[in-house]
Design a protein around this motif. Structure first.
Motif, mmCIF file in Angstrom:
data_model
loop_
_atom_site.group_PDB
_atom_site.id
_atom_site.type_symbol
_atom_site.label_atom_id
_atom_site.label_comp_id
_atom_site.label_asym_id
_atom_site.label_seq_id
_atom_site.Cartn_x
_atom_site.Cartn_y
_atom_site.Cartn_z
ATOM 1 N N ALA A 12 5.292 23.147 -4.730
ATOM 2 C CA ALA A 12 3.901 23.326 -4.308
ATOM 3 C C ALA A 12 2.986 22.329 -5.016
ATOM 4 O O ALA A 12 2.081 21.755 -4.403
ATOM 5 C CB ALA A 12 3.450 24.762 -4.588
ATOM 6 N N HIS A 13 3.224 22.129 -6.313
ATOM 7 C CA HIS A 13 2.379 21.186 -7.052
ATOM 8 C C HIS A 13 2.486 19.771 -6.477
ATOM 9 O O HIS A 13 1.523 18.997 -6.529
ATOM 10 C CB HIS A 13 2.781 21.170 -8.528
ATOM 11 C CG HIS A 13 2.578 22.488 -9.224
ATOM 12 N ND1 HIS A 13 1.624 23.394 -8.847
ATOM 13 C CD2 HIS A 13 3.215 23.037 -10.308
ATOM 14 C CE1 HIS A 13 1.678 24.448 -9.636
ATOM 15 N NE2 HIS A 13 2.629 24.260 -10.529
ATOM 16 N N ARG A 14 3.660 19.420 -5.924
ATOM 17 C CA ARG A 14 3.878 18.075 -5.390
ATOM 18 C C ARG A 14 3.692 18.016 -3.873
ATOM 19 O O ARG A 14 4.055 17.033 -3.235
ATOM 20 C CB ARG A 14 5.300 17.588 -5.726
ATOM 21 C CG ARG A 14 5.647 17.603 -7.206
ATOM 22 C CD ARG A 14 6.927 16.800 -7.478
ATOM 23 N NE ARG A 14 8.029 17.175 -6.607
ATOM 24 C CZ ARG A 14 8.904 18.150 -6.865
ATOM 25 N NH1 ARG A 14 8.792 18.849 -7.985
ATOM 26 N NH2 ARG A 14 9.896 18.411 -6.023
ATOM 27 N N ALA A 15 3.117 19.052 -3.308
ATOM 28 C CA ALA A 15 3.096 19.193 -1.850
ATOM 29 C C ALA A 15 2.474 18.001 -1.136
ATOM 30 O O ALA A 15 2.922 17.619 -0.051
ATOM 31 C CB ALA A 15 2.341 20.469 -1.468
ATOM 32 N N LEU A 16 1.462 17.390 -1.715
ATOM 33 C CA LEU A 16 0.758 16.296 -1.037
ATOM 34 C C LEU A 16 1.599 15.038 -0.930
ATOM 35 O O LEU A 16 1.256 14.120 -0.165
ATOM 36 C CB LEU A 16 -0.555 15.985 -1.755
ATOM 37 C CG LEU A 16 -1.540 17.151 -1.900
ATOM 38 C CD1 LEU A 16 -2.824 16.679 -2.559
ATOM 39 C CD2 LEU A 16 -1.823 17.789 -0.548
ATOM 40 N N THR A 17 2.698 14.966 -1.663
ATOM 41 C CA THR A 17 3.549 13.761 -1.629
ATOM 42 C C THR A 17 4.944 14.057 -1.078
ATOM 43 O O THR A 17 5.785 13.157 -1.036
ATOM 44 C CB THR A 17 3.688 13.162 -3.043
ATOM 45 O OG1 THR A 17 4.289 14.125 -3.912
ATOM 46 C CG2 THR A 17 2.328 12.760 -3.598
ATOM 47 N N LEU A 18 5.191 15.273 -0.652
ATOM 48 C CA LEU A 18 6.510 15.631 -0.136
ATOM 49 C C LEU A 18 6.704 15.107 1.283
ATOM 50 O O LEU A 18 5.754 14.960 2.057
ATOM 51 C CB LEU A 18 6.692 17.153 -0.131
ATOM 52 C CG LEU A 18 6.722 17.879 -1.481
ATOM 53 C CD1 LEU A 18 6.855 19.381 -1.255
ATOM 54 C CD2 LEU A 18 7.849 17.356 -2.360
ATOM 55 N N ARG A 19 7.960 14.879 1.650
ATOM 56 C CA ARG A 19 8.287 14.546 3.024
ATOM 57 C C ARG A 19 8.096 15.776 3.907
ATOM 58 O O ARG A 19 8.167 16.909 3.437
ATOM 59 C CB ARG A 19 9.733 14.060 3.119
ATOM 60 C CG ARG A 19 10.008 12.745 2.391
ATOM 61 C CD ARG A 19 11.467 12.379 2.531
ATOM 62 N NE ARG A 19 11.770 11.110 1.881
ATOM 63 C CZ ARG A 19 12.968 10.552 1.832
ATOM 64 N NH1 ARG A 19 13.996 11.173 2.405
ATOM 65 N NH2 ARG A 19 13.155 9.389 1.224
ATOM 66 N N SER A 20 7.896 15.528 5.173
ATOM 67 C CA SER A 20 7.622 16.634 6.089
ATOM 68 C C SER A 20 8.776 17.628 6.148
ATOM 69 O O SER A 20 8.567 18.842 6.216
ATOM 70 C CB SER A 20 7.324 16.097 7.483
ATOM 71 O OG SER A 20 8.359 15.220 7.919
#
Length: 414
Positions: A311-319
Motif C-alpha cells: 500500500a505504501h508503494r501503491a503509486l509506483t506499482l504495476r497495474s
C-alpha cells in the motif's frame, strides 16, 4: 418502601466527578438478600455472585460483597454477599481508589479510600494490597491509563510495583484468552491505546501477554524512514495515530499487529527488514488465534501485516501488482475491508516522528483503483463467448487494464 440501601458506585461516580459523560450506571445494594430483591421485582442475572436487573431501568444492581482469594487466577475467589456486608467492605475489594466511591441518590459522597483526592492528583492507585490477588487488574489499570491519559492520569508508583509483582508471579498465565482480548479490545478503543501497551511494558506484563509486541523493543529501523528508529516506539506512535484518526476497532487492531514480523529479523540484517511482511502475517495469525480475536479482525490483521508495504508503494506499482493487492482483500465481494486496511496503512505512515500530519494519497489511489476494477462489464465479456476458465482469465485481464487506464489518469492529474 424497602428495608435495604442502594448506592450508585464505580465509574458513574468517578466520571461525574471528572465532569465526563456518564454512559452506564452500576448500583450496589446493602443489607438485602437475593430473595428480597427477587420479591421486589428484580431479575437475577449473576453467575459468580448475586447481580440483578432493575425491573424498570434494567440497570445492574449487585449485592454488597466481600471476596477471599482461594485459588489461582481471576476466578480463584470465594464471595460473601451476606446482608451484614457493609458498603465500606464492598468498596474495599475494588481495584482503584477512583473506582471505590459511592453515593446514595441525593446523598453525600462516600469515599473511604480518598478516591476524590486521587482524582485531583490524577493518580491510578490501588485500594489495598489485595489488588495483587487478581491478575486481571493489571490489564484494567493499563486500560484506565489509556482512557484517562489525556487528562494527565498516571499509575501510582506503589501500584505499578504491585503490577510488577503480579507479572513476576506467573498468574497472568491463568487469565483466559477471552478476558485478555476483552480488555485489549476496550483499550484499543480508548483515546490513547498506546498507553495500554506502554503500561504493560512498564510492569513486565507485555512479555507475558503479548510477546510478539515485546520483541519489537530495541529493534531498529532505518532512520531516514523512521526517525523514531525503535520499532515498538513506532508501534505506539501508529496506535496513537489510529486513535487520532478515529479509526474503527478492526483498523486499530490491524495497526497493532502490522509490524510484528520485524521482531524476527536477524540482528545481522538490522536496520533493514527484508520479508518481514510474510513473517508478520504468520505472527499476526498466531496471536489472533491465541487471543481468540474475532475472525474478521484476525483476517484483516494478518492481511495488513502481509500487504501494508505494498500500500505504501501503491503509486509506483504495476497495474497487475495493484490488482494482486486488491484481489488479496477480495475487494469485489468484501469491499468493506479495503477502507479498514487503508486506514491502518495511513496510521502506520503517520506513526513516525515528524510524520503525524503527512498526507497519504495512496489511500485515495487504491480506493479509486478498486472502483475501476469493479466497473469491468462482465456481461459484455460473457457475450463475446468467454466461459469457464477463459471467462475468468478475460475478466482478470480486463480488470488489470482498467487499473492501468486509471493509473494513467491519476498520473496526469497528480
Amino acid at each position: 418502601m424497602t428495608d435495604f440501601d442502594v448506592y450508585l458506585v464505580g465509574g458513574a461516580v468517578r466520571d461525574h466527578l471528572l465532569g465526563l459523560p456518564v454512559t452506564e450506571r452500576d448500583w450496589v445494594v446493602v443489607g438485602a438478600t437475593p430473595a428480597q430483591l427477587h420479591a421486589a421485582g428484580y431479575t437475577p442475572v449473576g453467575q459468580d455472585f448475586p447481580v440483578f436487573l432493575h425491573p424498570q431501568s434494567k440497570e445492574e444492581y449487585a449485592l454488597a460483597r466481600t471476596e477471599r482469594k482461594v485459588g489461582a487466577g481471576y476466578h480463584g475467589f470465594n464471595f460473601n454477599a451476606d446482608p451484614s456486608v457493609t458498603l465500606e467492605q464492598d468498596l474495599a475489594r475494588r481495584d482503584l481508589t477512583i473506582n471505590a466511591m459511592a453515593r446514595r441518590p441525593g446523598g453525600p459522597l462516600v469515599d473511604p479510600f480518598a478516591g476524590r483526592e486521587d482524582l485531583k492528583a490524577r493518580l491510578l492507585r490501588h485500594v489495598s494490597p489485595a489488588f495483587a490477588e487478581d491478575p486481571l487488574r493489571v490489564l484494567r489499570v493499563a486500560r484506565f491509563a489509556a482512557r484517562y491519559h489525556w487528562l494527565g492520569f498516571h499509575v501510582a508508583p506503589d501500584t505499578l510495583a504491585l503490577m510488577r509483582q503480579l507479572a513476576r508471579s506467573g498468574e497472568l498465565a491463568t487469565l483466559a484468552a477471552e478476558r485478555v482480548w476483552k480488555e485489549t479490545e476496550k483499550a484499543l478503543g480508548e483515546p490513547d491505546p498506546q498507553v495500554y501497551f506502554q503500561v504493560l511494558e512498564d510492569c513486565g506484563a507485555l512479555q507475558a501477554l503479548f510477546p510478539e509486541l515485546a520483541a519489537l523493543r530495541g529493534v531498529p529501523q532505518p532512520a531516514a524512514h523512521h526517525p523514531e528508529v525503535d520499532t515498538l516506539t513506532h508501534q505506539f506512535l501508529a496506535l496513537k495515530a489510529a486513535a487520532d484518526m478515529d479509526l474503527p476497532l478492526a483498523a486499530r487492531y490491524a495497526v497493532m499487529v502490522h509490524d510484528l514480523g520485524k521482531g524476527l529479523t536477524p540482528e545481522a540484517d538490522w536496520p533493514q527488514h527484508i520479508a518481514h511482511e510474510a513473517r508478520g502475517e504468520r505472527l499476526a495469525q498466531a496471536l489472533g488465534e491465541r487471543l481468540r480475536v474475532p475472525v474478521a479482525l484476525r483476517e484483516l490483521g494478518a492481511l495488513t501485516a502481509r500487504w501494508h508495504t505494498h500500500a505504501h508503494r501503491a503509486l509506483t506499482l504495476r497495474s497487475n501488482t495493484v490488482w494482486k493487492l486488491l484481489r488479496a482483500f477480495d475487494v469485489l465481494r468484501r469491499p468493506e475491508r479495503l477502507p479498514l486496511f487503508l486506514g491502518a496503512c495511513e496510521a502506520d505512515a503517520r506513526g513516525r516522528t515528524g510524520f503525524a500530519d503527512r498526507d497519504y494519497p495512496q489511500r485515495r489511489f487504491l480506493l479509486g483503483a478498486a472502483e475501476a476494477a469493479a466497473q469491468v462489464p462482465i456481461d459484455a465479456l460473457r457475450a463475446r463467448g468467454h466461459e469457464g476458465k477463459a471467462l475468468g482469465d478475460a475478466i482478470e485481464r480486463a480488470r488489470i487494464q482498467a487499473i492501468r487506464e486509471y493509473q494513467q489518469t491519476w498520473q496526469k492529474s497528480h
